[in-house]
Design a protein around this motif. Structure first.
Motif, PDB file in Angstrom:
ATOM      1  N   ASP A  26       0.789  -1.241   0.000  1.00  0.00           N
ATOM      2  CA  ASP A  26       0.000   0.000   0.000  1.00  0.00           C
ATOM      3  C   ASP A  26       0.820   1.290   0.000  1.00  0.00           C
ATOM      4  OD1 ASP A  26      -2.453  -1.062  -0.287  1.00  0.00           O
ATOM      5  OD2 ASP A  26      -2.985  -1.041   1.844  1.00  0.00           O
TER       6      ASP A  26
ATOM      7  N   GLY B 242       2.443   2.254  -2.555  1.00  0.00           N
ATOM      8  CA  GLY B 242       2.294   2.854  -3.883  1.00  0.00           C
ATOM      9  C   GLY B 242       3.143   2.272  -4.990  1.00  0.00           C
ATOM     10  N   LYS B 243       3.613   1.033  -4.826  1.00  0.00           N
ATOM     11  CA  LYS B 243       4.465   0.422  -5.856  1.00  0.00           C
ATOM     12  C   LYS B 243       3.714   0.307  -7.191  1.00  0.00           C
ATOM     13  CE  LYS B 243       4.944  -3.221  -3.243  1.00  0.00           C
ATOM     14  NZ  LYS B 243       4.366  -2.738  -1.979  1.00  0.00           N
ATOM     15  N   THR B 244       2.509  -0.264  -7.125  1.00  0.00           N
ATOM     16  CA  THR B 244       1.739  -0.466  -8.355  1.00  0.00           C
ATOM     17  C   THR B 244       1.385   0.867  -9.002  1.00  0.00           C
ATOM     18  OG1 THR B 244       0.789  -2.318  -7.164  1.00  0.00           O
ATOM     19  CG2 THR B 244      -0.179  -1.812  -9.298  1.00  0.00           C
ATOM     20  N   SER B 245       0.972   1.823  -8.157  1.00  0.00           N
ATOM     21  CA  SER B 245       0.608   3.140  -8.695  1.00  0.00           C
ATOM     22  C   SER B 245       1.795   3.790  -9.388  1.00  0.00           C
ATOM     23  CB  SER B 245       0.138   4.056  -7.563  1.00  0.00           C
ATOM     24  OG  SER B 245      -0.869   3.425  -6.816  1.00  0.00           O
TER      25      SER B 245
ATOM     26  N   LYS C 239       3.635   9.619  -2.027  1.00  0.00           N
ATOM     27  CA  LYS C 239       2.425  10.206  -1.443  1.00  0.00           C
ATOM     28  C   LYS C 239       2.689  11.577  -0.809  1.00  0.00           C
ATOM     29  CE  LYS C 239       0.380   5.667  -0.530  1.00  0.00           C
ATOM     30  NZ  LYS C 239      -0.658   4.910   0.155  1.00  0.00           N
TER      31      LYS C 239
ATOM     32  N   ASP D 148       1.727  14.230  -1.820  1.00  0.00           N
ATOM     33  CA  ASP D 148       0.540  15.084  -1.981  1.00  0.00           C
ATOM     34  C   ASP D 148      -0.371  15.002  -0.752  1.00  0.00           C
ATOM     35  OD1 ASP D 148      -1.862  12.949  -2.935  1.00  0.00           O
ATOM     36  OD2 ASP D 148       0.197  12.303  -3.244  1.00  0.00           O
TER      37      ASP D 148
ATOM     38  N   ALA E  45       2.748   9.358  -6.819  1.00  0.00           N
ATOM     39  CA  ALA E  45       2.291   8.515  -7.921  1.00  0.00           C
ATOM     40  C   ALA E  45       0.893   8.943  -8.353  1.00  0.00           C
ATOM     41  CB  ALA E  45       2.293   7.048  -7.500  1.00  0.00           C
TER      42      ALA E  45
END
Ligand code: GDP
Length: 479
Positions: free
Chosen positions: A89, A91-94, A187, A189, A223
């Motif tokens: 969670d 953010g690797k995939t994002s 993240k 943001d 991401a």
């Protein structure tokens, strides 16, 4: 594996009669021409303070896969191969998705993206190859044959969450594999984002930001909004330049299988990352126990390609069987060479596996038991002062495997016990065995911190006894 007392004496540069006499004094009757097994020979040798070394057996597969020396003048720069790691969670995939969607290579109209385990993106006029599997499965599986799949690991840490267990695991794996780490603080943001806290927390694991006096590159990114991602890609290229990644495109191809499957229509499909040379449609290939001829190749945009050079991921059709992820694919001169390679591979790996586990079970039973989890595995790291002792220890320890516990040597080598050994042990839940060597200071404090069991020995059979006891412990849990 047997030898006579006379042969042993010759190896030990002693009179055979002396050994026989000595055994006699201990109440053991032997003649000079009597055959003894390796354990007995080892035991006798140890009495004379000689550590027995098993005769070097030629590893046929290793020979086949041996890297030939490359001439420096044939090498040209190749794209870096990057994997993305980090806690779930974070953010690797994002991150992978964002990069893939914004930096497509000159995709033709109608090109449908497909997952082939990796993809190339264009950054300025250069290329970067990203492994698609988030996490360290990507390169742990690849290390089976000592091949390295990844040049650079991007460690994703969410700025609002900080360092978490899988972050640490990822660091350990990357370090153990000797892979360069770039930290992407993701993240940013989010309102709770705190980049400095991540920097602070990572100093504990030896990742110190450049602006904090260290040498690790930290890039704040999102991401979600895309902020900082171009900077991250630039840092990847910069790191690639420093690593001077090169390969010879003008030779027979070698690659690594990232994934493979049986497709109803296409037959066996292998997603391969080419590492050296160039693979062409029509080339003869072998890969583990599979062989064949390249019938077609597809890139990550489902486009047919005729050739694939270093650091290029391709889908390869034409193998007669589905290889395992992590196997090395080699192009051969002839069809016969490819078939021979595969045949040798099958016979060698079977005997090797049987030998390593010294199990009375069938291969199939062994596998299913491992899968069911009813077979336990004891992982060991073996360090010793000389290669002979490393081998002797490995051989003896592997023989302890029984129907319930399989002993696996995940790493062995000459020299003192280092931080890397301890990291690997911590990540794999392994015990470190030192024979005539000691841990260095950092390794020792790290072992204390991580709760890694380091055991030091000067006599081989004491090590064996201890491990045997440990295995019993695994069988009967102590409450
Ligand atoms: P993975 O498990 O590491 O692959 O993480 P994912 O990519 O699946 O992301 C987990 C969650 O975090 C998802 O809901 C994403 O939308 C969200 N996420 C990922 N990156 C960012 C980011 O930079 N900013 C914000 N606000 N959310 C993000």
């Amino acid at each position: 594996e047997k030898m006579t007392i006379r042969e042993l004496a010759e190896k030990m540069k002693m009179q055979p009669s002396e050994i026989v006499k000595n055994l006699f004094m201990k109440g053991e009757m032997y003649t000079v021409n009597q055959e003894i097994d390796y354990e007995k020979a080892e035991e006798i040798a140890l009495e004379y303070d000689i550590i027995a070394e098993p005769e070097e057996k030629v590893d046929v597969i290793a020979e086949l896969l041996k890297e030939d020396e490359e001439d420096e003048k044939d090498l040209v720069p190749r794209p870096p191969v990057v994997c993305v790691m980090g806690h779930v969670d974070h953010g690797k995939t994002s991150l992978l998705d964002y990069i893939r969607n914004t930096h497509v290579t000159d995709r033709e109209a109608g090109g449908i993206t497909q997952n082939i385990g990796a993809y190339s993106v264009k950054v300025r006029d250069r290329k970067v190859t990203f492994l698609d599997t988030p996490g360290h499965e990507a390169f742990t599986a690849m290390r089976m044959r000592g091949a390295k799949s990844t040049d650079i690991a991007v460690l994703v840490v969410a700025a609002d969450d900080g360092v978490m267990p899988q972050t640490i695991e990822a660091i350990n794996h990357a370090k153990a594999a000797g892979i360069e780490i770039i930290v992407a603080v993701n993240k940013i943001d989010k309102p709770g984002a705190n980049v400095d806290r991540v920097k602070q927390e990572l100093t504990e694991y030896g990742l110190v930001a450049e602006d904090w006096g260290g040498s690790t590159i930290f890039v704040p990114v999102s991401a979600k909004t895309g902020e900082g991602i171009d900077n991250l890609l630039d840092m990847i290229l910069l790191t690639a330049d420093i690593l001077e990644l090169k390969a010879n495109p003008n030779r027979k191809a070698r690659g690594l299988v990232l994934e493979a499957k049986l497709d109803k229509g296409k037959g066996p499909v292998a997603n391969v990352l080419i590492q050296k040379g160039t693979l062409h449609v029509g080339d003869y290939i072998a890969c583990g126990s599979a062989s064949g001829k390249v019938r077609a190749m597809m890139d990550e945009n489902s486009r047919r390609v005729k050739t694939a050079g270093p650091s290029t991921p391709v889908e390869v059709l034409g193998l007669n069987d589905v290889p395992n992820a992590g196997e090395v694919l080699v192009a051969t001169d002839t069809d016969k060479d490819a078939k021979n390679f595969a045949a040798t591979f099958i016979s060698e790996s079977k005997s090797k596996l049987l030998e390593d586990t010294k199990s009375r079970m069938s291969l199939d039973a062994l596998f299913s038991q491992i899968q069911e989890g009813s077979l336990k595995e004891l992982d060991l790291i073996v360090k010793a002062d000389v290669q002979g002792s490393v081998e002797a220890l490995k051989q003896s320890l592997l023989k302890l495997s029984n129907d319930e516990v399989v002993v696996k040597i995940i790493h062995g080598g000459v020299g003192s016990i280092t931080e890397t050994d301890v990291t690997l042990a911590a990540a794999s839940n392994a015990i470190v065995i030192g024979f005539n060597v000691r841990p260095d200071a950092t390794a020792k404090s790290m072992a204390d911190q991580e709760g890694v069991d380091i055991r030091l020995y000067k006599v081989i059979y004491q090590a064996i006894d201890d491990i045997e006891a440990a295995m019993k412990g695994m069988l009967e849990p102590i409450y």
